[in-house]
Structure formats: C-alpha cells, structure tokens
Design an enzyme around this catalytic site. Structure first.
Site, mmCIF file in Angstrom:
data_model
loop_
_atom_site.group_PDB
_atom_site.id
_atom_site.type_symbol
_atom_site.label_atom_id
_atom_site.label_comp_id
_atom_site.label_asym_id
_atom_site.label_seq_id
_atom_site.Cartn_x
_atom_site.Cartn_y
_atom_site.Cartn_z
ATOM 1 N N ASP A 10 -3.197 5.914 -0.226
ATOM 2 C CA ASP A 10 -3.700 6.628 -1.407
ATOM 3 C C ASP A 10 -3.229 6.000 -2.707
ATOM 4 O OD1 ASP A 10 -1.060 7.369 -1.308
ATOM 5 O OD2 ASP A 10 -1.407 9.522 -1.356
ATOM 6 N N GLY A 11 -2.917 4.701 -2.669
ATOM 7 C CA GLY A 11 -2.513 4.030 -3.887
ATOM 8 C C GLY A 11 -1.699 2.789 -3.597
ATOM 9 N N PRO A 25 0.852 -1.198 0.000
ATOM 10 C CA PRO A 25 0.000 0.000 0.000
ATOM 11 C C PRO A 25 0.885 1.244 0.000
ATOM 12 C CG PRO A 25 -0.688 -1.560 1.706
ATOM 13 C CD PRO A 25 0.638 -2.040 1.190
ATOM 14 N N LYS A 26 0.415 2.292 -0.648
ATOM 15 C CA LYS A 26 1.126 3.570 -0.616
ATOM 16 C C LYS A 26 0.556 4.391 0.539
ATOM 17 C CE LYS A 26 2.296 7.715 -3.215
ATOM 18 N NZ LYS A 26 1.910 8.582 -2.076
ATOM 19 N N TRP A 27 1.333 4.534 1.591
ATOM 20 C CA TRP A 27 0.867 5.220 2.786
ATOM 21 C C TRP A 27 0.930 6.732 2.615
ATOM 22 C CZ3 TRP A 27 -1.599 1.765 5.302
ATOM 23 C CH2 TRP A 27 -1.148 0.436 5.310
#
Length: 354
Positions: free
Chosen positions: A187-188, A37-39
């Site tokens: 967010d991505g 996950p993009k934190w």
C-alpha cells in the site's frame, strides 16, 4: 557484549522497540536512502534463541500463539539465534488478504491451527538485528545490516518458503513505480536511511509514503451521531455504496469526516430522502464487519454522490475510514460503479523472488 547478546535474543519479552515510520507526502531522494514496498500486514519482530521462538507485534503484543506455522518454520532454520524484523502476510491467490490475516487473531487454539493449515502466513523480512555471530547488528548502519540480511537469507531461506526477502532499491524512480502500482498487498513505499543504526522506537530513520486514491460513491444511508448538537440529532457518518454489474448497490464503507457546522443542514437534506437504501450487501448483513450498532442506520434514496479519498480497498470494503473530498452533483449515481476501483497493481508474489 555478552550481556547485549543475552538481552536482544531473549524470547520472554520484546527486547527492542520496532523502528517507526514518519508519514510524508513525497518520496525522499538522495544517496542516503533505500526503498522497499510497504507491505500491508502485521509488523513483527521474530526472535529465536535455541528452541525458543517468539513473535512480537509493533505494539509489543505477543503474536506467537496465532502463527504456529511461523514458529515451526523459524525452528527449522539452521541458525540458532537471530532477530528478524518483517511483516506477516497471508497470500490468497495473487494478493495478500488482510481480512484473512485478521481472522488469525482467534482465541481458540483449534481455530488457529485450522487457519494455519488452510491459509498459512509468510514472513517478509526486511531487517536483521542479531545473528549468532553478531548480537549487536542493530547498532550497525542499515547498509551493513542489509548486506548481512541478504547473506543470512541466502544461507537460511533457500529451502524454507515461509520466509521471503523483501526487495530493495536505491533508485527513487523504481520506488515511484512501486508507489504507482501499490495494491494487492503493498500500500505504498518505505524509505529508510542507509547510514543510520536501527532507530528503535523512533521515526528518525524511516519514512512511509502511501498512495491515496479517490472514488465517487452513492450515499445509500447514514447514521446519527451518538451525541446531539444544540439539542437535536445530527448526522454522524455517511454510508457509501457502489453499483455492481448487475445494478445492485452494495455498502462499501463510510465517511465521518463531516464539518460540525455543516451537520444540521446536511441532516435536514438527508431526512428528506428516505428510501430503500442498499439493494446489495448492506450494513448489518451477515459479515465479519457486522456489529449491533451497524443495524442502526437510516435508508436513503440513492440520489446523492460524494467523492471520497481512500487508501485501500479489499474484500468489497474500504479498509479504513475515508475522507470526504467534495460533493459531486455533476455525477449520476449510476456512474458510481465498482469498476472505477480496478487498476494495474503489483503482484506481491512476483516481487518476492526466491
């Protein structure tokens, strides 16, 4: 080898540039990739050398004084020398709050200590660059570094909930699921090459895929551009609004992605619609977003609707500037409500299983 050990764990200056990510439109596939996950927080290199601990941002800024709880937690780990790459986040309820994270960058030490106690941060760790046994771990492929990180986390993090291991998968299907559910602190998706050493300061080993969304918004006002166009004042940005359940129009952000050639005619159109503007929260109201310039805006009748593209919405605001996709004369302003932003999203704390 001893010289490398001394340099990478030196806490007086950032010893290595963080690996950067290249923005792409789609999740890459193949056995050479792993996904996380993009934190949505502050990227951070955490270094410990004996009793010394330092936190460095992606831009090389010293973050140490702003997060005393992370410094204390790092000193509490059994390992005496290590370098971690991760993301600082502040959990509030079931999400991570970027607004509360920003408040930590305060010049007053007393304020920092108060916030550290009230809204303590976490460090989500996704890479390990040095350990007491292997000071040159950054030179090893990511696949080996991840194995080392998981062993390090198992030995060090168990009784220290300030540190969380970022989940990882080699399944592009799971990565696609994370992308669809992005929100609340993710967010991505980040894709990383498993076969490469740590790519300090470049984008060759990491790609980021962000989920962009669209929303229909009412134009509640506008600001003139700071510079004139052919001797006349023209619009510089549109102020966006959404209605709440009570029918109040709240200011939620802006878009300045306007074509230069369209600005004169658009300005004429806007100047013919003076009105009450926002009936709920408005630019220049009491909030952390207020500036002297924020009061300099023109109120409009809530008649015009645009569809915008955005990447993140939190605290009642679009976090970044938005892109104008199209005008929506087919949409009634009353249809532009907050509930269009509601979606099923990742619970970030569930992803960070301990």
């Amino acid at each position: 080898m001893a010289e490398r050990k001394s340099s990478i764990t030196k806490t007086g200056a950032a010893p290595i540039e963080p690996m950067e990510a290249r923005s792409v439109d789609a999740i890459p596939a193949g056995p050479e990739w792993q996904y996380e996950p993009k934190w949505d927080g502050f990227r951070c290199l955490l270094l410990r050398s004996g009793g010394d601990v330092a936190l460095w941002s992606k831009s090389g800024e010293d973050l140490t004084r702003y997060f005393p709880e992370l410094v204390g937690a790092a000193r509490a780990l059994k390992a005496q020398r290590y370098v971690l790459d991760g993301e600082i986040v502040v959990p509030i309820g079931r999400a991570f709050s970027f607004d509360d994270l920003l408040q930590r960058l305060h010049p007053a030490a007393s304020r920092v200590r108060k916030l550290a106690a009230e809204t303590p941060a976490l460090l989500i760790v996704f890479d390990l660059l040095a350990t007491p046994r292997e000071a040159e771990l950054a030179a090893q492929p990511l696949a080996k570094r991840r194995t080392a990180l998981e062993a390090f986390a198992k030995a060090q993090f168990e009784n220290h909930p300030t540190f969380r291991l970022s989940p990882v998968t080699t399944s592009d299907r799971q990565a696609a699921k994370w992308l669809v559910q992005a929100g609340g602190g993710s967010d991505g998706v980040i894709a990383k090459r498993r076969d490469l050493p740590y790519q300090a300061g470049n984008r060759d080993g990491m790609q980021k895929i962000k989920k962009f969304r669209s929303a229909d918004c009412v134009i509640g006002g506008f600001r003139y551009a700071s510079a004139t166009l052919n001797g006349r004042r023209v619009v510089g940005s549109l102020l966006l609004g959404l209605y709440d359940e009570g029918g109040l129009l709240h200011h939620v952000g802006f878009t300045s992605a306007l074509k230069r050639a369209d600005k004169p005619a658009l300005t004429d159109k806007l100047e013919q619609l003076p009105g009450e503007g926002f009936t709920g929260s408005a630019p220049g109201g009491p909030s952390r977003w207020s500036t002297e310039r924020s009061a300099q805006w023109q109120k409009l009748q809530p008649k015009l609707v645009v569809e915008i593209c955005y990447d993140h919405f939190s605290g009642g605001r679009f976090r970044h500037g938005t892109s104008l996709l199209r005008w929506r004369p087919d949409k009634a302003p009353a249809q532009c409500t907050m509930d269009q932003l509601a979606q099923k999203r990742i619970d970030p704390m569930k992803l960070l299983k301990r």
